[in-house]
Design a protein around this motif. Sequence first.
Motif, PDB file in Angstrom:
ATOM      1  N   TYR A  81       3.836  97.365  90.838  1.00 48.93           N
ATOM      2  CA  TYR A  81       4.574  96.114  90.683  1.00 48.93           C
ATOM      3  C   TYR A  81       4.354  95.236  91.902  1.00 48.93           C
ATOM      4  N   GLU A  82       4.703  93.973  91.750  1.00 50.27           N
ATOM      5  CA  GLU A  82       4.509  92.991  92.813  1.00 50.27           C
ATOM      6  C   GLU A  82       5.859  92.349  93.120  1.00 50.27           C
ATOM      7  N   GLU A  83       6.174  92.189  94.397  1.00 53.84           N
ATOM      8  CA  GLU A  83       7.387  91.460  94.775  1.00 53.84           C
ATOM      9  C   GLU A  83       7.004  90.000  94.957  1.00 53.84           C
ATOM     10  N   ILE A  84       7.747  89.112  94.294  1.00 49.38           N
ATOM     11  CA  ILE A  84       7.471  87.683  94.396  1.00 49.38           C
ATOM     12  C   ILE A  84       8.753  86.945  94.781  1.00 49.38           C
ATOM     13  N   LEU A 142       8.551  82.463  82.145  1.00 49.67           N
ATOM     14  CA  LEU A 142       7.948  82.591  80.821  1.00 49.67           C
ATOM     15  C   LEU A 142       8.370  81.382  80.004  1.00 49.67           C
ATOM     16  N   GLU A 143       7.416  80.761  79.358  1.00 47.21           N
ATOM     17  CA  GLU A 143       7.691  79.598  78.529  1.00 47.21           C
ATOM     18  C   GLU A 143       7.832  80.014  77.074  1.00 47.21           C
ATOM     19  N   GLU A 144       8.823  79.443  76.407  1.00 47.75           N
ATOM     20  CA  GLU A 144       9.017  79.684  74.978  1.00 47.75           C
ATOM     21  C   GLU A 144       7.694  79.447  74.240  1.00 47.75           C
ATOM     22  N   GLY A 145       7.345  80.362  73.333  1.00 49.47           N
ATOM     23  CA  GLY A 145       6.106  80.245  72.571  1.00 49.47           C
ATOM     24  C   GLY A 145       4.920  80.969  73.192  1.00 49.47           C
ATOM     25  N   LYS A 146       5.048  81.372  74.457  1.00 50.30           N
ATOM     26  CA  LYS A 146       3.995  82.139  75.132  1.00 50.30           C
ATOM     27  C   LYS A 146       4.318  83.627  75.021  1.00 50.30           C
ATOM     28  N   THR A 147       3.316  84.454  75.168  1.00 47.93           N
ATOM     29  CA  THR A 147       3.515  85.900  75.095  1.00 47.93           C
ATOM     30  C   THR A 147       3.939  86.440  76.454  1.00 47.93           C
ATOM     31  N   SER A 148       4.986  87.242  76.448  1.00 52.48           N
ATOM     32  CA  SER A 148       5.495  87.840  77.683  1.00 52.48           C
ATOM     33  C   SER A 148       4.565  88.957  78.139  1.00 52.48           C
ATOM     34  N   ARG A 149       4.049  88.828  79.344  1.00 52.74           N
ATOM     35  CA  ARG A 149       3.156  89.836  79.914  1.00 52.74           C
ATOM     36  C   ARG A 149       3.844  90.635  81.023  1.00 52.74           C
ATOM     37  N   TYR A 150       5.042  90.152  81.461  1.00 55.08           N
ATOM     38  CA  TYR A 150       5.723  90.780  82.592  1.00 55.08           C
ATOM     39  C   TYR A 150       7.213  90.955  82.318  1.00 55.08           C
ATOM     40  N   ALA A 151       7.764  91.972  82.954  1.00 53.39           N
ATOM     41  CA  ALA A 151       9.208  92.151  83.046  1.00 53.39           C
ATOM     42  C   ALA A 151       9.550  91.968  84.518  1.00 53.39           C
ATOM     43  N   TYR A 152      10.773  91.570  84.794  1.00 53.92           N
ATOM     44  CA  TYR A 152      11.196  91.289  86.160  1.00 53.92           C
ATOM     45  C   TYR A 152      12.475  92.054  86.485  1.00 53.92           C
ATOM     46  N   VAL A 193      15.002  91.585  83.566  1.00 56.43           N
ATOM     47  CA  VAL A 193      14.949  90.490  82.591  1.00 56.43           C
ATOM     48  C   VAL A 193      13.527  90.357  82.052  1.00 56.43           C
ATOM     49  N   SER A 194      13.462  90.148  80.763  1.00 53.65           N
ATOM     50  CA  SER A 194      12.205  89.821  80.094  1.00 53.65           C
ATOM     51  C   SER A 194      12.562  89.285  78.718  1.00 53.65           C
ATOM     52  N   SER A 195      11.582  88.749  78.037  1.00 57.09           N
ATOM     53  CA  SER A 195      11.747  88.463  76.616  1.00 57.09           C
ATOM     54  C   SER A 195      11.368  89.773  75.943  1.00 57.09           C
ATOM     55  N   ILE A 196      12.345  90.637  75.774  1.00 50.91           N
ATOM     56  CA  ILE A 196      12.086  92.012  75.323  1.00 50.91           C
ATOM     57  C   ILE A 196      11.227  92.046  74.067  1.00 50.91           C
ATOM     58  N   GLU A 197      11.563  91.190  73.117  1.00 46.21           N
ATOM     59  CA  GLU A 197      10.840  91.191  71.844  1.00 46.21           C
ATOM     60  C   GLU A 197       9.362  90.882  72.057  1.00 46.21           C
ATOM     61  N   SER A 198       9.087  89.857  72.852  1.00 38.31           N
ATOM     62  CA  SER A 198       7.704  89.470  73.115  1.00 38.31           C
ATOM     63  C   SER A 198       6.998  90.507  73.976  1.00 38.31           C
ATOM     64  N   PHE A 199       7.687  91.001  74.982  1.00 39.44           N
ATOM     65  CA  PHE A 199       7.118  91.983  75.911  1.00 39.44           C
ATOM     66  C   PHE A 199       6.686  93.248  75.176  1.00 39.44           C
ATOM     67  N   LEU A 249      11.960  88.677  93.184  1.00 38.70           N
ATOM     68  CA  LEU A 249      11.821  89.480  91.972  1.00 38.70           C
ATOM     69  C   LEU A 249      10.746  90.537  92.130  1.00 38.70           C
ATOM     70  N   LEU A 250      10.922  91.628  91.413  1.00 39.16           N
ATOM     71  CA  LEU A 250       9.846  92.592  91.241  1.00 39.16           C
ATOM     72  C   LEU A 250       9.243  92.299  89.879  1.00 39.16           C
ATOM     73  N   LYS A 251       7.939  92.112  89.834  1.00 37.02           N
ATOM     74  CA  LYS A 251       7.220  91.717  88.621  1.00 37.02           C
ATOM     75  C   LYS A 251       6.312  92.867  88.210  1.00 37.02           C
ATOM     76  N   VAL A 252       6.468  93.336  86.967  1.00 48.02           N
ATOM     77  CA  VAL A 252       5.667  94.471  86.502  1.00 48.02           C
ATOM     78  C   VAL A 252       5.079  94.155  85.118  1.00 48.02           C
ATOM     79  N   SER A 253       3.831  94.507  84.942  1.00 51.32           N
ATOM     80  CA  SER A 253       3.172  94.296  83.651  1.00 51.32           C
ATOM     81  C   SER A 253       3.637  95.356  82.660  1.00 51.32           C
TER      82      SER A 253
END
Length: 181
Positions: free
Chosen positions: A16-19, A28-38, A67-73, A91-95
Amino acid sequence: MTTPSPINWPKYQHLYEEISVPAKTVLLEEGKTSRYAYYIVEGAVRLWFNNKGKDTTFQFFFEGEGVSSIESFRTGQPSMCTIETISAARLLKVSKENLDLIIDSEPGFRANLEGIIFHRLLRYTKMFIAQIRDTPQERYEALIRDQPHILQRVPLQYIASYLGITPVSLSRIRNKLQREK
């Protein structure tokens, strides 16, 4: 909602990456695919969607929460919501791939995540029922009673959106409650 534990997070630092990001950063923008959880180390985040041109907030997250868009993630489908920081955040960001590696390596982590997802679903259910059953004032009073930390950390415009009312209506409710004290 709390962080799944007891995970030995330093063991997985390479996954994971700390940002650090400023307020109003769209993660994450609505309509885009979630690639990360935070995971929120510091700061506040909101989930919202565009409701016919109107920004509608439906969830807040703070320190110690994921936090993530669980459904998309989980499914790879486009997100139904936008994830945006309310304040500056660390945040900690993980793919998804790396989170799956952590889940597979840590006994009990999957069950903890399922518990968190269930808790989030329960919150959504309560919110859905309150939107139908309760008046705006009752929803605001429930927020004061059940989640006062939100009132201390979130701008009133987002609270009004979360309650399904305009900022002017929220101001009237707040003034009425102050007069009644």
